[in-house]
Structures are given as C-alpha cells and as structure tokens.
Motif scaffolding. Sequence first.
Motif, short mmCIF file in Angstrom:
data_model
loop_
_atom_site.label_atom_id
_atom_site.label_comp_id
_atom_site.label_asym_id
_atom_site.label_seq_id
_atom_site.Cartn_x
_atom_site.Cartn_y
_atom_site.Cartn_z
N ASN A 64 0.85 -1.27 0.10
CA ASN A 64 -0.07 0.06 0.10
C ASN A 64 0.95 1.21 -0.17
O ASN A 64 0.69 2.16 0.70
CB ASN A 64 -1.19 0.02 1.06
CG ASN A 64 -1.86 -1.22 1.11
OD1 ASN A 64 -2.37 -1.74 0.12
ND2 ASN A 64 -1.96 -1.70 2.46
N VAL A 65 1.77 1.26 -0.84
CA VAL A 65 2.70 2.54 -1.04
C VAL A 65 2.23 3.37 -1.70
O VAL A 65 1.42 3.25 -2.73
CB VAL A 65 4.07 2.18 -1.64
CG1 VAL A 65 5.09 3.39 -1.49
CG2 VAL A 65 4.84 0.76 -0.78
N ALA A 66 2.22 4.80 -1.29
CA ALA A 66 1.64 5.75 -2.16
C ALA A 66 2.23 7.15 -1.70
O ALA A 66 2.97 7.35 -0.79
CB ALA A 66 0.18 6.10 -1.67
N TYR A 67 2.58 8.14 -2.98
CA TYR A 67 3.31 9.29 -2.68
C TYR A 67 2.52 10.40 -2.94
O TYR A 67 1.55 10.29 -3.73
CB TYR A 67 4.45 9.04 -3.73
CG TYR A 67 5.48 7.83 -3.59
CD1 TYR A 67 6.40 7.75 -2.87
CD2 TYR A 67 4.98 6.73 -4.72
CE1 TYR A 67 6.89 6.25 -2.80
CE2 TYR A 67 5.76 5.67 -4.87
CZ TYR A 67 6.79 5.52 -3.87
OH TYR A 67 7.81 4.49 -3.83
N SER A 68 2.89 11.24 -2.24
CA SER A 68 2.21 12.89 -2.61
C SER A 68 2.72 13.41 -3.96
O SER A 68 3.77 12.94 -4.34
CB SER A 68 2.28 13.74 -1.52
OG SER A 68 3.84 14.15 -1.30
N ASP A 69 1.89 14.10 -4.31
CA ASP A 69 2.38 14.66 -5.62
C ASP A 69 3.73 15.31 -5.71
O ASP A 69 4.53 15.50 -6.64
CB ASP A 69 1.36 15.65 -6.37
CG ASP A 69 0.15 14.95 -6.68
OD1 ASP A 69 0.03 13.77 -6.76
OD2 ASP A 69 -1.20 15.70 -6.89
N ASP A 70 4.20 15.99 -4.54
CA ASP A 70 5.31 16.74 -4.34
C ASP A 70 6.36 15.92 -3.79
O ASP A 70 7.39 16.34 -3.31
CB ASP A 70 4.99 18.00 -3.61
CG ASP A 70 4.58 17.78 -1.95
OD1 ASP A 70 4.15 16.65 -1.89
OD2 ASP A 70 4.78 18.58 -1.25
N PHE A 71 6.11 14.38 -3.74
CA PHE A 71 7.06 13.81 -2.79
C PHE A 71 8.50 13.85 -3.83
O PHE A 71 8.58 13.56 -5.02
CB PHE A 71 6.69 12.19 -2.83
CG PHE A 71 7.75 11.35 -2.10
CD1 PHE A 71 7.88 11.32 -0.81
CD2 PHE A 71 8.48 10.48 -2.88
CE1 PHE A 71 8.67 10.41 -0.19
CE2 PHE A 71 9.31 9.48 -2.19
CZ PHE A 71 9.33 9.74 -1.04
N GLU A 72 9.54 13.96 -2.93
CA GLU A 72 10.91 13.77 -3.30
C GLU A 72 11.64 12.98 -2.39
O GLU A 72 11.65 13.29 -1.18
CB GLU A 72 11.57 14.97 -3.78
CG GLU A 72 13.03 14.74 -4.58
CD GLU A 72 13.50 16.01 -4.90
OE1 GLU A 72 14.75 15.98 -5.20
OE2 GLU A 72 12.97 17.34 -4.98
N ALA A 73 12.74 11.93 -2.86
CA ALA A 73 13.70 11.37 -1.82
C ALA A 73 14.65 10.84 -2.65
O ALA A 73 14.69 10.64 -3.90
CB ALA A 73 12.89 10.18 -1.36
#
Length: 275
Positions: A64-73
């Motif tokens: 259930n991995v989800a990322y926000s639109d502004d995610f950066e890593a």
Amino acid sequence: MEQRYGCNLLNTAKNACWPSDYHAGYHVHIIVRRGVMTFSDGKSTFASQKDDLVIWQMSNTIQNVAYSDDFEADFLVASPAFLSQFNPEMVWASKGFIFIRLNPSFHLDAESLRLMDADLALFRSRLDGEDNAFKIEVLGRVMQIFLYDLWTVYQHGLAQMDTSEGRQGENTSRVFLRFLALAQQHARREREVGFYADKLCITPKYLSQISRSVTGLPASQWIQFYAVFELVSLLNDTTKTLTEVADLMGFEAPSHFTRYTKKALGKSPSEYRKQ
C-alpha cells in the motif's frame, strides 16, 4: 536501471523512479526530502515526511505504498549479496535488523541527518567516479561506513530495546537479544536450536516462537547466519588450512565439512578459496 555494483544511489526526481520499484530485489534506504510517503508493513501504517529515514528490508512485507504529488527522496538500494559481502559486524547488524523491522520509519535529528547526508554524498562521488579494478571493494567500504553511522543513529532506540523489561522480567525482544549473543559466541560449533534453548532455560519450540515473533525468521535461520559469517571469515583467512577451518567449525569428518560448506555457500571449501 541495472545496479551494476550491487548498490546504487537514486533520486525520485532526477532518475524518474520510486523506492517501491526496487523493494522486490533490494534493501532500500530512503531519506525523504519533501512531500509524504505512506506505506504499510502488514501490521502498521506509516506516513514518512521531510527528514524521515525509511528502511525497507527485503524480509519486511511492504504494501500500500503511496506518494504525494510533491514527494521527493534520495534512496540507496543494496542487494542482499552486496550487504552480506561487506557486512562489517554481525551483532550490530542483527540488532539493527530487529530495530528496523519494528521501526521502518523514524525522524532524523540534525546530527543524524548530517551523518546520513555525508555518507550519501560519498556514495555519489564513488559511484560517479571512473571504473577501476577496486570499485566494488571501495563501494563496499563506503557501505560499511554507512552501516556504522546508521547503527549510531538508532543506538539509543536499540539500548532501550536491550534493557526494556516485560511483566515477567524479560520481554521477548530481550530474550531474543540474549539468544543472539549466545549465537555469536557459539555458532562456530553449535548449530542446533536445542543448545541455545537449554542455555536460555526455555524449550526449542518457544525459542523459535520468540524468534518468529520478533523477526519473522526461525531461530535456526539466525544460527545459520552467524555460523556462515564465521565460516566465511575463517575461509578468507588463508593462514589457516582447510583442515584447521573444519576443526574450528566443529567438523570431525572432512566430508561433513565439505557438504556443509557446499550447502551454505554453493561451493566446496577449496572452490571458495580459489574464487
């Protein structure tokens, strides 16, 4: 993207990829730079934000991995073989495995973030440098520095886990850590769960239940980890003959030693040394 050296350092924006693309084949170490990433380990749901460190071990159930639109890593991926080859210390690695399994996401304070960023910068420098005959070995040493710094980052949490007590004086985590200490001491020659259960005054079945509850792995697997670590260390010490290695590992018959080594390493002792 092919991980040529068994490890790679990636950025979600620069490389147009996600940490979840790699979890199936690599251990993934993530530093969130902005945005939010949510995921589940099958028991709890985590929301990781800026300056959080997330570690996905391959043995963990990540879903259930989800990322926000502004995610950066930035994230460092390492193959199991690469980590096994360059693991510098077994006890801390085992404790770290347990801590990360229970705490796959945690926030970095300023000093911890500085340590992690310095290690990632060193990885980037070495990965981007020209290929040479020792590149994998150099990257392995950088991984060892990273692991030592990582263990430093969560040593406080490990200390709490090491000394915490349950209703009957010792909770399962503490019993398991005592088991690991015994395995470090005796695994060269003692590779049966019953030996360690006797030392802990519990049954082999209960020891395996404790091991599975804390790590998801049976006690026999942890004994094997320590025994193989000792075996590889002895085989790499070419001042010792194979007969001496077999004796130090507790094998009276050379055929038993050869059979064990083939099962553990996929090669006979002499084949391993030739390679």
